[in-house]
Structures are given as C-alpha cells and as structure tokens.
Design a protein around this motif. Structure first.
Motif, PDB file in Angstrom:
ATOM      1  N   ARG A 191       0.874  -1.178   0.000  1.00 49.84           N
ATOM      2  CA  ARG A 191       0.000   0.000   0.000  1.00 49.84           C
ATOM      3  C   ARG A 191       0.908   1.225   0.000  1.00 49.84           C
ATOM      4  O   ARG A 191       2.113   1.114   0.247  1.00 49.84           O
ATOM      5  N   GLU A 192       0.301   2.403  -0.250  1.00 48.26           N
ATOM      6  CA  GLU A 192       1.132   3.612  -0.342  1.00 48.26           C
ATOM      7  C   GLU A 192       1.275   4.301   1.003  1.00 48.26           C
ATOM      8  O   GLU A 192       0.335   4.298   1.821  1.00 48.26           O
ATOM      9  N   ARG A 193       2.434   4.906   1.205  1.00 44.53           N
ATOM     10  CA  ARG A 193       2.633   5.726   2.408  1.00 44.53           C
ATOM     11  C   ARG A 193       1.777   6.987   2.230  1.00 44.53           C
ATOM     12  O   ARG A 193       1.709   7.544   1.139  1.00 44.53           O
ATOM     13  N   SER A 194       1.147   7.438   3.319  1.00 41.35           N
ATOM     14  CA  SER A 194       0.179   8.539   3.178  1.00 41.35           C
ATOM     15  C   SER A 194       0.721   9.830   3.795  1.00 41.35           C
ATOM     16  O   SER A 194       1.795   9.851   4.387  1.00 41.35           O
ATOM     17  N   ARG A 195      -0.074  10.910   3.702  1.00 40.97           N
ATOM     18  CA  ARG A 195       0.353  12.204   4.239  1.00 40.97           C
ATOM     19  C   ARG A 195       0.658  12.115   5.721  1.00 40.97           C
ATOM     20  O   ARG A 195       1.573  12.770   6.209  1.00 40.97           O
ATOM     21  N   GLY A 196      -0.126  11.308   6.431  1.00 39.94           N
ATOM     22  CA  GLY A 196       0.036  11.201   7.877  1.00 39.94           C
ATOM     23  C   GLY A 196       1.445  10.792   8.274  1.00 39.94           C
ATOM     24  O   GLY A 196       1.927  11.131   9.358  1.00 39.94           O
ATOM     25  N   ALA A 197       2.126  10.044   7.392  1.00 42.49           N
ATOM     26  CA  ALA A 197       3.467   9.551   7.707  1.00 42.49           C
ATOM     27  C   ALA A 197       4.523  10.635   7.474  1.00 42.49           C
ATOM     28  O   ALA A 197       5.692  10.438   7.780  1.00 42.49           O
ATOM     29  N   ASP A 214      -4.001  23.281  -7.152  1.00 42.35           N
ATOM     30  CA  ASP A 214      -5.229  22.760  -6.521  1.00 42.35           C
ATOM     31  C   ASP A 214      -5.096  21.286  -6.157  1.00 42.35           C
ATOM     32  O   ASP A 214      -6.013  20.689  -5.604  1.00 42.35           O
ATOM     33  N   THR A 215      -3.951  20.687  -6.507  1.00 35.57           N
ATOM     34  CA  THR A 215      -3.788  19.252  -6.254  1.00 35.57           C
ATOM     35  C   THR A 215      -2.356  18.954  -5.844  1.00 35.57           C
ATOM     36  O   THR A 215      -1.408  19.462  -6.454  1.00 35.57           O
ATOM     37  N   LEU A 216      -2.221  18.138  -4.801  1.00 34.34           N
ATOM     38  CA  LEU A 216      -0.895  17.651  -4.402  1.00 34.34           C
ATOM     39  C   LEU A 216      -0.957  16.130  -4.427  1.00 34.34           C
ATOM     40  O   LEU A 216      -1.814  15.525  -3.773  1.00 34.34           O
ATOM     41  N   LEU A 217      -0.074  15.534  -5.236  1.00 37.65           N
ATOM     42  CA  LEU A 217      -0.006  14.069  -5.265  1.00 37.65           C
ATOM     43  C   LEU A 217       1.213  13.618  -4.479  1.00 37.65           C
ATOM     44  O   LEU A 217       2.307  14.166  -4.656  1.00 37.65           O
ATOM     45  N   LEU A 218       1.029  12.616  -3.640  1.00 32.97           N
ATOM     46  CA  LEU A 218       2.132  12.097  -2.825  1.00 32.97           C
ATOM     47  C   LEU A 218       2.571  10.744  -3.379  1.00 32.97           C
ATOM     48  O   LEU A 218       1.759   9.822  -3.508  1.00 32.97           O
ATOM     49  N   SER A 219       3.841  10.662  -3.721  1.00 34.85           N
ATOM     50  CA  SER A 219       4.396   9.381  -4.192  1.00 34.85           C
ATOM     51  C   SER A 219       5.639   9.134  -3.351  1.00 34.85           C
ATOM     52  O   SER A 219       6.763   9.331  -3.788  1.00 34.85           O
ATOM     53  N   VAL A 220       5.398   8.787  -2.088  1.00 36.79           N
ATOM     54  CA  VAL A 220       6.485   8.829  -1.102  1.00 36.79           C
ATOM     55  C   VAL A 220       6.783   7.456  -0.508  1.00 36.79           C
ATOM     56  O   VAL A 220       7.200   7.343   0.627  1.00 36.79           O
ATOM     57  N   GLY A 221       6.566   6.450  -1.322  1.00 38.64           N
ATOM     58  CA  GLY A 221       6.997   5.124  -0.887  1.00 38.64           C
ATOM     59  C   GLY A 221       5.852   4.139  -0.730  1.00 38.64           C
ATOM     60  O   GLY A 221       4.694   4.522  -0.535  1.00 38.64           O
ATOM     61  N   LEU A 222       6.216   2.875  -0.845  1.00 36.21           N
ATOM     62  CA  LEU A 222       5.254   1.785  -0.718  1.00 36.21           C
ATOM     63  C   LEU A 222       5.575   0.979   0.535  1.00 36.21           C
ATOM     64  O   LEU A 222       6.747   0.808   0.880  1.00 36.21           O
ATOM     65  N   ILE A 223       4.530   0.521   1.193  1.00 41.71           N
ATOM     66  CA  ILE A 223       4.714  -0.287   2.410  1.00 41.71           C
ATOM     67  C   ILE A 223       4.177  -1.691   2.128  1.00 41.71           C
ATOM     68  O   ILE A 223       2.983  -1.853   1.864  1.00 41.71           O
ATOM     69  N   PRO A 224       5.030  -2.725   2.138  1.00 40.01           N
ATOM     70  CA  PRO A 224       4.530  -4.082   1.945  1.00 40.01           C
ATOM     71  C   PRO A 224       3.436  -4.420   2.966  1.00 40.01           C
ATOM     72  O   PRO A 224       3.556  -4.093   4.145  1.00 40.01           O
ATOM     73  N   GLU A 225       2.367  -5.061   2.483  1.00 40.32           N
ATOM     74  CA  GLU A 225       1.180  -5.353   3.333  1.00 40.32           C
ATOM     75  C   GLU A 225       1.429  -6.613   4.150  1.00 40.32           C
ATOM     76  O   GLU A 225       0.909  -7.680   3.808  1.00 40.32           O
TER      77      GLU A 225
END
Ligand SMILES: Cc1cc2nc3c(=O)[nH]c(=O)nc-3n(C[C@H](O)[C@H](O)[C@H](O)COP(=O)(O)OP(=O)(O)OC[C@H]3O[C@@H](n4cnc5c(N)ncnc54)[C@H](O)[C@@H]3O)c2cc1C
Length: 415
Positions: free
Chosen positions: A118-124, A247-258
């Motif tokens: 899954r993708e790392r989110s803003r919260g991280a 008007d848009t910010l896309l985060l592509s800041v890493g993947l976390i294995p599930e």
C-alpha cells in the motif's frame, strides 16, 4: 474448513504467477483469495505501457499484462474466491477470511503470501498546514482517473519522484492538467531512468531534487504549497521557501509491503525490505509458508514480480510433494554500497543457479559487484550506472556452490 493443497493470498501478478507455476509443477488443488472483484492487483489501474518487455517479449499495458496471467489461471481451472479478504494466517497454515457469505476457514498444505503493497500517506510525512481536499496519494489519483474516469485536478504539484509519481505526472499532463513541479527530498530520483525521460523530460516538467513540500495552504480545497530545499540532514532551508499555486498535491512517497498477515503468522521480518526473511525458494522461516512479489520486496518491474512468484509457486508445489530442498543454509549480507540482498539465506546444496536481488545505497557510476564467501569469489558483475530505484540481479552459478564456506557477502566498488 475448506481444505486445499496450496492457498495463495492475493490475486495480483505475484499471486497469479505463483498459482499457475504451482499448478504446472503438478499440484492441481490450488486456491487464490483476493479482496477485489477481479484478478490483476494494482495492474488494473496502470493503463500505461511498459509492462512485459522482459517476461513476455512484448510491451503491454498493466491490464493487458494482467489479462495474460488471468487467462492462464482460468484455463487451468484454478479456483478464485473474489471479494474475499484474508484476516488471519497461522503458522500451521490455517487462513481465516471473510466475504459476503461470512467467515471462511481454509486449511492448506502450503500458503503463498502475495498481498502486494500500500502507499505511504500524508500522515506519515508530518507536513504542516491545513487538511483541505485535493491531496491524494499518487495511486489513489491513478485509480480515480484510470478506473473511475474522474479528473482529479488542474494545477498539480507532485511530492516524490518514485515511478508512480513520475507516471502520474505524465498522466495528469495528458489529461490537460499543468504539473508545476515534481519535488524529491533526496538528491536523486527514486524512479527508473526510462520514466524520468519519458514522463518528465518529454513533457517539460521540472524535477527539483533535495526539495520538499514544507507547507500546505487552503481551507476547503488546496490553494497552494510552499516548497523548499533541504540540507544534508533533510531539514528545510528557510530562505529557499517558495509558494506554488496549485489545486492538487499528489504524494508518491513510498510503498509499504502489506505484511500484517505475515506478522500474525509469527514470521520473522527484514527491517530493511519490510518483507519476510526468505531462502532462495522464497520460503519464509515457517515451513510451507512462502512469500513473493511486492509483499516481499518492492519491485521496480512487474516482470521480476512474475519471475519471483514462479520460484515461490514451484517451491510450494515441491513442498507439498515432499521434494523441497531442506538442510543447512548460509546467510547473505549486504556489504559496501549495497542496501540489501534477497534471498537472505540460501542452501548450498541447491540444484539450481541462485539469483541474488539487491538495491544499492546511492547512485554510482561504473561499478563492479563482487559476491564472496570468505575469500572465495562466487560471482562478479559490472554495471555502467546504478541507482537505488533500480533492482540489480546477480547469478551464482551452481558450479560455484562448493566454494561456499560461510556467509555470502555482496559489495560493490567504483571502477
Ligand atoms: C499505486 C501503485 C501503482 C503502481 N504503478 C506501477 C506502474 O505504473 N508500473 C509498475 O511497473 N509498477 C507499478 N506498481 C508496482 C506494482 O505494485 C507491482 O509491479 C506489482 O503490481 C506487484 O504485484 P503484487 O502481486 O505483488 O501486488 P499487487 O499488484 O498489489 O497485488 C496484491 C493483491 O493482493 C490482494 N490482497 C492484499 N491483501 C489481501 C488480503 N488480506 N486478502 C485478500 N487479498 C488481498 C490485493 O487486493 C491485490 O489484488 C504500482 C504499485 C502501486 C501500489
């Protein structure tokens, strides 16, 4: 209790290739579980081309690549439980799952874990500012655009230059949006060189290295971001702060294995890959539980995901038939310039050549990789250019196994 020989959790490219390989190795009683209504995993939303060049000798889109494996699953009559979410895996290979019929319990002779990432989110990330609409992970935006037909924004900033961010920079441009900037915290991009050229340079999109998003502005909808350069400790340099309207910010800041299920089964994990520790058969430390694909290590190309899944599928079939390699293993370790090596342990009695996969710690020019055990050199490989975003593969030929006399260490030197 539903009994089967092999249960595969996850029906993405890894799960499908593993199930097909197990079936073709003679174990016909294979079941796949996936929480989605279709097979294919993340490939269903990756409508760009570039998949399958190595594995299938053709340049396919994600859904086309997935369809090749879906057909193989269907032709073999492999049973798939759709919209079925695995909730628990035990080390005696009982898998509890749920779907609209309630709770299901499976008892398998071998389990293959193929749950992806899954993708790392803003919260991280701890970016300061408000919480307006218009901030998406790159994969969520990809799904909204490619599967649901929504346009997610018109003026875009992308944080992170991994492959998903780069692909989305091109995708948003093709849909008429203006991508103002791709910001990357590190001093190098985390994406494949081919994606930097085809997705940014061909579209005139600027890539700012050693740069981050320091602040988010806007109330109901995102109005802009403040970007800033960072120092060698990745701290914002105040005087370089600059506002970009978007008007848009896309985060592509890493993947976390599930790997929640993997941990539940008590399987030992690698702190570096965030996946299970495995041997060359992709067997975890629990006998009969295998892992492959992005849940094991984040791959750069899906072709390698399918290769790895075939190893796991074949090995799971051997495990069921009682012919899988057992016995003493030696550990593999990362030396100078190498971040990790997978598999983390190998049988020196293996009957096949062993492929080691690795990523480097930082970009280098021309390098020589050396694979050693004690003073013995098992393999070397020269590469003209290496980067952390690209996975490297080095083969140890089976004739060399007799030289193994302790841990195997892979290191590189610049030449
Ligand atoms: C958002 C995103 C975009 C990507 N874009 C690209 C790209 O453009 N190009 C590229 O080469 N690679 C891309 N990748 C990398 C891509 O994930 C891999 O190449 C490949 O899809 C990995 O295959 P997989 O089968 O290991 O995982 P996935 O494709 O993620 O498949 C995992 C499957 O497991 C299922 N699953 C997970 N947990 C459970 C559970 N508990 N119970 C039941 N089912 C479960 C999921 O529903 C999913 O179908 C992207 C990855 C992400 C996350």
């Amino acid at each position: 209790m539903i009994e089967c020989d092999i249960l595969v959790v996850g029906g993405g490219p890894a799960g499908m290739a593993a199930a097909v390989a197990a079936y073709d190795s003679g174990v016909k009683d294979v079941i796949i579980l996936d929480r989605e209504p279709e097979l294919g995993g993340i490939l269903r939303q990756c409508i760009h081309n570039g998949f399958g060049l190595h594995k299938l000798g053709a340049e396919l889109t994600g859904p086309e690549y997935a369809a090749v494996y879906k057909d193989m699953v269907t032709e073999r009559g492999i049973k798939v439980y759709y919209e079925t979410m695995a909730l628990d895996v035990t080390n005696d290979k009982i898998v509890t799952a749920t779907n609209r019929n309630g709770i299901l319990n499976f008892k398998a002779k071998a389990v293959i874990l193929a749950m992806g990432c899954r993708e790392r989110s803003r919260g991280a990330l701890n970016i300061s500012g408000s919480r307006p609409a218009g901030i998406y992970s790159a994969g969520a935006a990809q799904k909204l655009m490619n599967c649901e037909g929504y346009s997610v924004g018109k003026k875009v900033v992308i944080l992170g230059s991994g492959d998903i961010g780069l692909i989305m920079a091109r995708r948003m441009s093709l849909e008429g949006a203006k991508v103002e900037a791709v910001c990357e915290l590190m001093s190098y991009s985390g994406g494949l060189t081919r994606n930097i050229v085809q997705c940014l340079e061909d579209f005139g999109i600027p890539l700012y290295l050693s740069t981050t998003v320091a602040e988010i502005h806007g109330d109901k909808r995102l109005e802009g971001v403040t970007i800033a350069q960072v120092d060698e400790n990745r701290r914002v340099i105040e005087e370089t702060k600059r506002y970009i309207e978007c008007d848009t910010l896309l985060l592509s800041v890493g993947l976390i294995p599930e790997n929640e299920l993997t941990k539940m089964a008590g399987i030992e994990m690698s702190a570096v890959t965030s996946g299970a520790l495995v041997d060359e058969n992709r067997q975890t430390e629990v006998d009969g539980i295998f892992a492959c694909g992005n849940v094991l290590q984040v791959h750069d190309l899906v072709d390698y995901v399918s290769d790895e899944a075939e190893i796991a599928g074949n090995a799971a079939a051997k495990f069921v038939n009682g012919t899988l390699e057992k016995g003493e293993t030696v550990n593999t370790t990362a030396g100078n310039g190498v971040r990790y090596v997978l598999p983390q342990r190998v049988h020196k009695t293996s009957k096949e050549d062993i492929a080691l996969f690795m990523r480097v710690t930082e970009p280098f020019g021309k390098v020589r990789f050396t694979v050693k055990s004690g003073e013995e050199v098992l393999a070397t490989a020269v590469r003209l250019k290496v980067a952390p975003g690209e996975m490297e593969k080095i083969l140890i030929k089976k004739e060399k196994f007799e030289l193994i006399n302790g841990d195997i260490i892979v290191s590189l030197e610049e030449i």
